[in-house]
Design an enzyme around this catalytic site. Structure first.
Site, short mmCIF file in Angstrom:
data_model
loop_
_atom_site.label_atom_id
_atom_site.label_comp_id
_atom_site.label_asym_id
_atom_site.label_seq_id
_atom_site.Cartn_x
_atom_site.Cartn_y
_atom_site.Cartn_z
N SER A 1 0.80 -1.22 0.00
CA SER A 1 0.00 0.00 0.00
C SER A 1 0.84 1.28 0.00
CB SER A 1 -0.94 0.01 1.20
OG SER A 1 -0.22 -0.22 2.39
N HIS B 1 -5.34 -3.64 -2.16
CA HIS B 1 -4.99 -2.63 -3.18
C HIS B 1 -4.86 -3.25 -4.56
CE1 HIS B 1 -4.43 1.06 -0.87
NE2 HIS B 1 -3.92 0.31 0.09
N LYS C 1 -12.25 -0.23 -0.91
CA LYS C 1 -11.37 0.49 -1.84
C LYS C 1 -11.99 0.49 -3.24
CE LYS C 1 -7.27 0.40 0.94
NZ LYS C 1 -6.96 -0.58 2.00
#
Ligand SMILES: *Cc1c(COP(=O)(O)O)cnc(C)c1O
Length: 401
Positions: free
Chosen positions: A188, A216, A247
């Protein structure tokens, strides 16, 4: 009385954070999340328009009309809250539908939902490993994995970031017990990918399991967005994936552990954040199902993200910025000094670009940076505009010449 005598110590700690240039202020956003947002400094300040370069809204789904519609439908059809953990009376059919859908998307046998990926990571290690077992972690794994590992009694080993020789040495040295290799799929803070193909090969050689946290990556890494395991063509070799819905997949909240059937089954029986925390709200469940449907129908969004990312990385590189190497939408501009990172970020903000500085404790001391994150909610023209501003400020602050 008691707090009164402790107060000065807390005040001192806050002062120290400020003096070190490490104090984090929060901007107030007064629009939906998106490529361009409205922000203000405090409640009474005026609003300004700004390009958002630091969200995890990689695919631009956070305020997508179809996601909103699905969330509304979830709210209307299934109510606001579950008021129960899953195993008592908190499981609707849509919870199970999402578990099946996310398993299909990730190419895993089964999945279990959590309130967040932080909770997923808090659950998984204690259930799978006992005191005679071994957990082997990349040095740069996410804080939630570190905390999850802390909750289990297994022996801990750490290898230098992405150093496969070191990982092999550790694996070779372990002679009994279960072995679990733990990594982020995409890291990240640095934006690089784990060498998942090599990790899986070592796991096979030394009889270890592999856990990859793909928070991610889920939705956009790999040619159909399934994640880092797709990118490296090891979809059948990774045993456990933990990931977030907070996300790329709409960005609200929630996470999951996806993997081998027995592992998921055991987690449903014993995972503490699963047994003792509330079920996901139906609107989030419906919207996440819709997000996965959209991604399975078309790769248009991840393809756009990929080409914007290539453009942005190339532009910054040619301008002479010091970037962390990688090929994901996380592109950190290294500045090393926390105060410089704060100043750079502030100047960007004043010119209508939102990209926050990262410094200790979210990255190691002396490794401060501006972490830019590309999003499919942006257009190439936005990036062109931003690039000019980054270059001007970079020159002003003598970061580039
Ligand atoms: C963001 C993130 C998490 C936490 O996800 P939440 O669902 O927000 O709790 C966990 N692991 C990694 C690698 C992350 O980047």
């Amino acid at each position: 009385m008691t707090f009164h005598s402790y107060k000065s110590d807390y005040q001192k700690q806050i002062e120290e954070i400020k003096n070190d240039g490490l104090y984090k202020d929060e901007r107030l956003i007064c629009s939906p999340q998106g490529g361009r947002i409205k922000v203000k400094k405090d409640v009474n300040a005026s609003e300004s328009d700004i390009i958002n370069f630091c969200s995890n809204n990689y695919l631009g789904l956070s305020s997508h009309p179809e996601i909103l519609q699905a969330a509304h439908k979830g709210l209307d059809d299934r109510g606001f809250g579950m008021s129960s953990v899953r195993f008592i009376c908190g499981t609707q059919d849509i919870h199970r539908e999402l578990e099946e859908k996310v398993s299909a998307f990730l190419g895993m046998e089964d999945s279990i939902l959590f309130a967040s990926c932080f909770d997923a990571n808090a659950a998984v290690f204690e259930v799978l490993l006992g005191k005679d077992d071994h957990v082997i972690c990349d040095k740069l794994i996410h804080a939630s994995l570190i905390d999850g590992v802390r909750l289990c009694k297994a022996n801990r080993h750490i290898y230098t970031h992405s150093n496969m020789e070191e990982l092999e040495t550790v694996l070779k040295g372990i002679t009994s017990g279960k072995k679990l290799i733990v990594t982020d799929g995409v890291f990240s803070m640095d934006g690089d990918m784990a060498k998942l193909d090599q990790i899986c090969a070592l796991a096979e050689k030394y009889d270890a399991m592999v856990l990859s946290d793909d928070s991610h990556a889920t939705g956009f890494i790999g040619k159909t967005g399934r994640g880092t395991h797709e990118h490296f063509d090891v979809m059948d070799k990774v045993d456990i994936i933990t990931t977030t819905f907070g996300k790329a997949l709409g960005g609200a909240t929630g996470g999951c552990v996806s993997g081998r059937k027995e592992i998921v089954t055991l987690l449903k029986q014993r995972g503490r954040p699963y047994l003792f925390s509330n079920a996901l709200m139906p609107a989030v469940v419906q919207a996440t199902i819709r997000a996965l449907d959209l991604l399975m129908q078309s790769t248009e969004r991840r393809d756009k993200l990929e080409s914007l990312t290539a453009f942005w990385r190339k532009g910054l590189t040619e301008a002479g910025f010091d970037l962390k190497p990688g090929n994901t939408p996380i592109i950190p501009i290294m500045l090393y000094d926390a105060k410089l990172a704060q100043e750079f970020s502030k100047k960007l903000f004043d010119q209508g670009v939102y990209a926050v500085g990262f410094f200790y404790p979210v990255v190691p001391k002396g490794e401060a940076r501006i972490r830019t994150q590309v999003s499919a909610a942006l257009e190439q023209s936005d990036l062109e505009e931003c690039l000019k501003k980054f270059i001007a400020i970079g020159k002003e602050l003598q970061v580039i010449s």
